[in-house]
Write a protein that holds these residues in place. Sequence first.
Motif, PDB file in Angstrom:
ATOM      1  N   ALA A 557      12.021 -38.200  36.739  1.00 45.52           N
ATOM      2  CA  ALA A 557      13.398 -37.758  36.990  1.00 45.52           C
ATOM      3  C   ALA A 557      13.809 -36.585  36.097  1.00 45.52           C
ATOM      4  N   SER A 558      12.883 -36.116  35.249  1.00 45.31           N
ATOM      5  CA  SER A 558      13.234 -35.093  34.259  1.00 45.31           C
ATOM      6  C   SER A 558      13.305 -33.699  34.880  1.00 45.31           C
ATOM      7  N   GLU A 559      14.041 -32.832  34.199  1.00 43.30           N
ATOM      8  CA  GLU A 559      14.176 -31.438  34.628  1.00 43.30           C
ATOM      9  C   GLU A 559      12.843 -30.699  34.485  1.00 43.30           C
ATOM     10  N   VAL A 561       9.850 -31.882  35.012  1.00 42.46           N
ATOM     11  CA  VAL A 561       9.024 -32.195  36.182  1.00 42.46           C
ATOM     12  C   VAL A 561       9.553 -31.466  37.406  1.00 42.46           C
ATOM     13  N   ARG A 562      10.871 -31.445  37.572  1.00 42.28           N
ATOM     14  CA  ARG A 562      11.430 -30.729  38.721  1.00 42.28           C
ATOM     15  C   ARG A 562      11.016 -29.258  38.702  1.00 42.28           C
ATOM     16  N   LYS A 563      11.076 -28.638  37.518  1.00 40.63           N
ATOM     17  CA  LYS A 563      10.712 -27.229  37.397  1.00 40.63           C
ATOM     18  C   LYS A 563       9.221 -27.026  37.664  1.00 40.63           C
ATOM     19  N   VAL A 565       7.247 -28.873  39.565  1.00 41.04           N
ATOM     20  CA  VAL A 565       7.002 -29.018  41.004  1.00 41.04           C
ATOM     21  C   VAL A 565       7.545 -27.798  41.757  1.00 41.04           C
ATOM     22  N   GLU A 566       8.688 -27.298  41.326  1.00 40.53           N
ATOM     23  CA  GLU A 566       9.268 -26.120  41.965  1.00 40.53           C
ATOM     24  C   GLU A 566       8.312 -24.931  41.929  1.00 40.53           C
ATOM     25  N   LYS A 584      14.041 -26.746  50.318  1.00 38.95           N
ATOM     26  CA  LYS A 584      14.520 -27.715  49.328  1.00 38.95           C
ATOM     27  C   LYS A 584      13.534 -28.876  49.262  1.00 38.95           C
ATOM     28  N   ARG A 586      12.872 -32.979  47.185  1.00 36.26           N
ATOM     29  CA  ARG A 586      13.299 -34.032  46.273  1.00 36.26           C
ATOM     30  C   ARG A 586      12.050 -34.780  45.807  1.00 36.26           C
ATOM     31  N   ILE A 587      12.039 -35.085  44.513  1.00 33.13           N
ATOM     32  CA  ILE A 587      10.936 -35.867  43.946  1.00 33.13           C
ATOM     33  C   ILE A 587      11.312 -37.345  44.037  1.00 33.13           C
TER      34      ILE A 587
END
Length: 628
Positions: A557-559, A561-563, A565-566, A584, A586-587
């Motif tokens: 759920a961390s930023e 990881v989002r970055k 994956v982005e 768009k 979602r993880i």
Amino acid sequence: MSDTQPLIENRPPSVATLFLERVQATPDAEAYRYPVPAAGGPDEWRSYSWGEAADRVFSVAAGLAALGVRPEERVAIASNTRVDWILSDLAILCSGAATTTVYPSTNAEETAYILADSSSRVLIAEDASQLAKAREKRSELPELSHVVVIEEADAVSAEGDPEDWVLSLSELARRGRVYLDTHPECVKETVAALRADQLATLIYTSGTTGKPKGVRLPHDCWSYMAKAIAQTGLVTQDDVQYLWLPLAHVFGKVLTAAQVEVGHVTAVDGRIDKIIENLPVVQPSYMAAVPRIFEKVYNGVAAKAKAGSPVKYKIFLWAAGVAREYGKVTQDNFRRTGVASAPVGLKAKHAVADKLVYAKIREAFGGNLRACISGSAALAPDIGYFFSGAGIHILEGYGLTESSAASFVNPGEAYRTGTVGKPLPGTEVRIADDGEILLRGPGIMEGYHQLPDKTAEVLEEDGWFHTGDIGELSTDGYLRITDRKKDLIKTSGGKYIAPAEVEGQFKAICPYVSNILVHGADRNFCTALIALDEVSLMQWAGDQDGLKDRPYSEVVASEQVRKMVEDYVEQLNSGLQRWQTIKKFRILPRDLDVEHGELTPSLKLKRPAVEREFGHLIEEMYAGSREA
């Protein structure tokens, strides 16, 4: 077709017949290897010769006859992949009965549905947990007269069980030996009386929607498959196969039929957590797997390199690029000249990369692997070319439960990554006007059990079966699957997209992905739900500021990881057409799995189930857009 006519017209009526022929031809040759867990140490591997296997098969077959099981009556097996599964299946066939396959992961309710729908008389259950499912639903199963438990210690009757309802497989074999004393030729006579059109197997499609359908496969399907696979020359009597695939699935089942015809050794162990440990011990020359296994190996190697050091990861990325280039060039040259050659400069780079990376990967597979067969779902070409260049040759094949699994396979050295090869001898293929693949041949099912309307939807009177898959045939007969007919999505802008193609490309780019679902039907752009592999992600997290020692739920759920994956999504998008790009994503908070009903037991994505479970995330991504 002239060279395949004898195959089509003169094959024996059943695999039971082939088994008797195999036992007579090579009674002392090794047939099966199986592990026996040892306390405090590695498993001990033991063997059955063909003659020893026949003793067990005949005893169990006669035991079924002693229980009153008659030809074409159903005997179900609910067990993980183990040698007892194969021997029980052969015993059922040799008793004239038909095997109903049940995944051991199937819950009590669906197990009961399959047992009732198939009218199974006997259930061969692996252990106490499988016995408990039948016991819980016994009131719904009036035709189930016996449960035979493989694990002897678990064959325990409980209060309320009918007399003689539970017995062990060993006890069944003992009764069979007593029956053989007074009916010594009963098994051979039963096998001799088998007809090609008698029911041999009922396999229930795990399906991505709705209740499972029982696919009726007569003896002739398996006899044909055994002969056709042998005729391809892909396997020989000298091979050692490592078999771990679920035998309730048609892909695993067809491998057992081919082995009886060819006569090679099969090492059997369905414990997925033991694959890495078993490969160096078994040292197989070939094995079959689903794409998820190859993806996990690739992602595991990539993640390990990344966790090692920036230099190690840079070397891996370089070697991966060389492998893909080498795989493509050698396959292209083989297609043109019949020689898998490469330019001098590429060969030199490949030799260096082999010492640094590829040799270790081959060693992890046991060091003796000639080829892997991949089926059940599409393998991302970038993954296929990587392994091709690394010396692990993945021959993709294609088939369905309704076609006895093996309708197409890549032809050995002439394999082409990204295709599923050529049809097996005796199988016909046609591409319909809308791109759907149609098949006809001896491997096609008789129909769906007690579902004539459903059968009529897919099986034409002249034998052509509608696969529901979209594909293209090359001029020299190689088939490429482009998507499931029902999985093709059309955006609100009128553009068609094959989600599996985009998903496969992402899996080849991102070493941390476990599953991805691309969504976009009737929408004005595409989105994705992405599930990350816990093991590789946590290795990555150990090197990130603020993430070390945090649980998976917080990491995912961390930023950071989002970055991360982005960045991979942007890399994916750079190689796609504009209308295919992922706008768009979602993880997901957890991986998709069989237990939640999001994957089939053969690890295929159940799109409707995932979209239902995580529909709120999909709607969130489209909120505010004109087509949402």
